[in-house]
Design an enzyme around this catalytic site. Sequence first.
Site, PDB file in Angstrom:
ATOM      1  N   SER A 138       0.846  -1.194   0.000  1.00 22.35           N
ATOM      2  CA  SER A 138       0.000   0.000   0.000  1.00 22.35           C
ATOM      3  C   SER A 138       0.879   1.241   0.000  1.00 22.35           C
ATOM      4  CB  SER A 138      -0.875   0.002   1.261  1.00 22.35           C
ATOM      5  OG  SER A 138      -1.530   1.234   1.439  1.00 22.35           O
ATOM      6  N   TYR A 151      -2.592  -1.116  10.553  1.00 24.94           N
ATOM      7  CA  TYR A 151      -2.596  -1.614   9.170  1.00 24.94           C
ATOM      8  C   TYR A 151      -1.358  -1.080   8.448  1.00 24.94           C
ATOM      9  CZ  TYR A 151      -3.999  -2.000   4.234  1.00 24.94           C
ATOM     10  OH  TYR A 151      -4.043  -2.260   2.881  1.00 24.94           O
TER      11      TYR A 151
END
Length: 248
Positions: A138, A151
Site C-alpha cells: 500500500s 494496518y
Amino acid sequence: MNITNKTILVTGGGSGIGYATAKYLSEKGNKVIISGRNAEKIEKAGKELGLDYIACDVTDAVAVNSLVNRMESKYADLSVLINNAGVANLYKLGEGAGAFEKSKQEFETNYFGPVRLTEALLPLLKKQPEAAIVNITSNVSFHPLVVLPTYSDTKAALHSHTVALRLTLSKETNIKLFEVMPSLINTDATKEMGGEQHGLPPLVVAEDIFKGIEEDRFEIYVGETGRQWADYFANPVAAVENFNHGLF
C-alpha cells in the site's frame, strides 16, 4: 517477465483487488486459482469468474498446509503467487483504542500470512522456468495513515520483508519478487474512508500488476502512490503531514 499461459494463485480473491486481478489475468490467457477465508464468498466468486477456487484462511496453519498440498498435487505448474489477502481496522491510536488486539489480527493476515504461504510455496515456484511472487502492500507502507495506524505497520513490515526476500531470491533462484503499492481503491473495505467517492476502480490495480510484471518493474506504484513516494523522499516530515491533513 511473460505473464500469459501461467498458473497463478491469488489469495483474497473473493472481492476487491483480488477478484479484479484474478478476472483480468484469466482474460489474459492464464490459469488462475483464487483462495479466500470465507468459503461461501470464494465459491461464489469462483463460479462467477469460471475459476478454480479454494477456501483457505491464511492465518490458519492447517488450512495453509492443505492449500500447499493441493497446489503441489493439482497445480504443480504454479508459477505466480499473488499475496493479496488483507484486513484493516479504521481507528486512531490512544487510550482505549485496543491497538494490541487490532494489530495482532492485522499482522496475522497481512504479514504472517504471506510470509508463511510464500515460504511454503517456494519449492514449487523454484521448479518453474520462470516464476514470480507479487505482494500487495500500500502507499501506507512508507508513510502511515493515522486512521489506519496498525494496518500501516503491517504494510511497512511486508515492504521490508519483500525487499529482503527479493535480494535473497535474486542470488539463488529465478523467482522475481514484485511489490504493488496502491493508493485508495474503491472496494468494500474502503467504504468507511471514502473509497466509493475518491478511490480508483480495482481494475486499475489489475492492469498495473500485469504491466508491471511484463516490464519487470519490481515496485509497482498505483494511482497517487508514485507522486507520494517522490514527495516522501524529498521531505518525509512534510509528506507525512500532508498525507494525514485533517486527520490528526
